[in-house]
Motif scaffolding. Structure first.
Motif, PDB file in Angstrom:
ATOM      1  N   ALA A   1      46.336  41.012  41.899  1.00 22.47           N
ATOM      2  CA  ALA A   1      44.913  40.801  42.150  1.00 22.47           C
ATOM      3  C   ALA A   1      44.531  39.397  41.666  1.00 22.47           C
ATOM      4  N   PRO A   2      43.445  38.847  42.181  1.00 23.10           N
ATOM      5  CA  PRO A   2      43.026  37.497  41.769  1.00 23.10           C
ATOM      6  C   PRO A   2      42.847  37.392  40.255  1.00 23.10           C
TER       7      PRO A   2
ATOM      8  N   LYS B   1      41.141  53.275  45.191  1.00 18.70           N
ATOM      9  CA  LYS B   1      40.028  52.846  44.351  1.00 18.70           C
ATOM     10  C   LYS B   1      39.824  51.339  44.514  1.00 18.70           C
ATOM     11  N   PRO B   2      38.623  50.864  44.246  1.00 20.10           N
ATOM     12  CA  PRO B   2      38.411  49.406  44.338  1.00 20.10           C
ATOM     13  C   PRO B   2      39.400  48.609  43.485  1.00 20.10           C
ATOM     14  N   GLU B   3      39.809  49.155  42.361  1.00 18.49           N
ATOM     15  CA  GLU B   3      40.752  48.433  41.501  1.00 18.49           C
ATOM     16  C   GLU B   3      42.166  48.383  42.075  1.00 18.49           C
ATOM     17  N   ASP B   4      42.403  49.069  43.180  1.00 16.35           N
ATOM     18  CA  ASP B   4      43.689  48.952  43.870  1.00 16.35           C
ATOM     19  C   ASP B   4      43.733  47.728  44.781  1.00 16.35           C
TER      20      ASP B   4
ATOM     21  N   GLN C   1      47.490  42.092  52.326  1.00 18.86           N
ATOM     22  CA  GLN C   1      46.252  42.280  51.574  1.00 18.86           C
ATOM     23  C   GLN C   1      45.734  43.708  51.725  1.00 18.86           C
ATOM     24  N   VAL C   2      45.393  44.299  50.608  1.00 11.46           N
ATOM     25  CA  VAL C   2      44.728  45.601  50.591  1.00 11.46           C
ATOM     26  C   VAL C   2      43.377  45.415  49.901  1.00 11.46           C
ATOM     27  N   THR C   3      42.323  45.791  50.594  1.00  8.70           N
ATOM     28  CA  THR C   3      40.982  45.686  50.024  1.00  8.70           C
ATOM     29  C   THR C   3      40.307  47.047  50.102  1.00  8.70           C
ATOM     30  N   VAL C   4      39.847  47.530  48.962  1.00  9.77           N
ATOM     31  CA  VAL C   4      39.191  48.828  48.886  1.00  9.77           C
ATOM     32  C   VAL C   4      37.733  48.598  48.504  1.00  9.77           C
ATOM     33  N   SER C   5      36.843  48.976  49.392  1.00  7.33           N
ATOM     34  CA  SER C   5      35.412  48.774  49.144  1.00  7.33           C
ATOM     35  C   SER C   5      34.818  49.996  48.447  1.00  7.33           C
TER      36      SER C   5
END
Length: 115
Positions: A40-41, A87-90, A110-114
């Motif tokens: 993650a960034p 989860k967003p933290e994923d 890229q995986v983005t969880v809103s």
């Protein structure tokens, strides 16, 4: 030259699922293990899950146990990461890794969880 190509990333709502695939250019049997890592960034790259190629033994990060499942298809030279209850933290870039003493990496997906 070993090539690992990830696919299956994207945008999903919290609680949703994604399926990541990693296709290797050669036989999985040339590796001891394969796994998925994420970054993650602003954070270090961390292990998500790893699977041994011969015995199929798996190991998971505590944060994903019970939600993610890693598997391999030796005939298709593919490793899969099934991700549920996201989860967003994923959210992160997910990298495929192959290990045979030397370690090889894919370019990431890229995986983005809103929320």
């Amino acid at each position: 030259q070993v090539q690992l190509v990830e696919s299956g990333g994207g945008l999903v709502q919290a609680g949703g699922s994604l399926r990541l695939s990693c296709a290797a250019s050669g036989s999985l049997l040339s590796f001891n293990s394969m796994g998925w890592y994420r970054q993650a960034p602003g954070k270090e790259r961390e292990l998500v899950a790893v699977i041994s190629i011969i015995g199929g033994t798996t190991r998971y990060a505590d944060s994903v146990k019970g939600r993610f499942t890693i598997s391999r298809d030796n005939a298709k030279n593919t490793v899969i990461l099934e991700m549920n209850s996201l989860k967003p933290e994923d959210s992160a870039v997910y990298y495929c890794n192959a290990d045979r003493g030397l370690r090889y990496w894919g370019k990431g997906t890229q995986v983005t969880v809103s929320s």
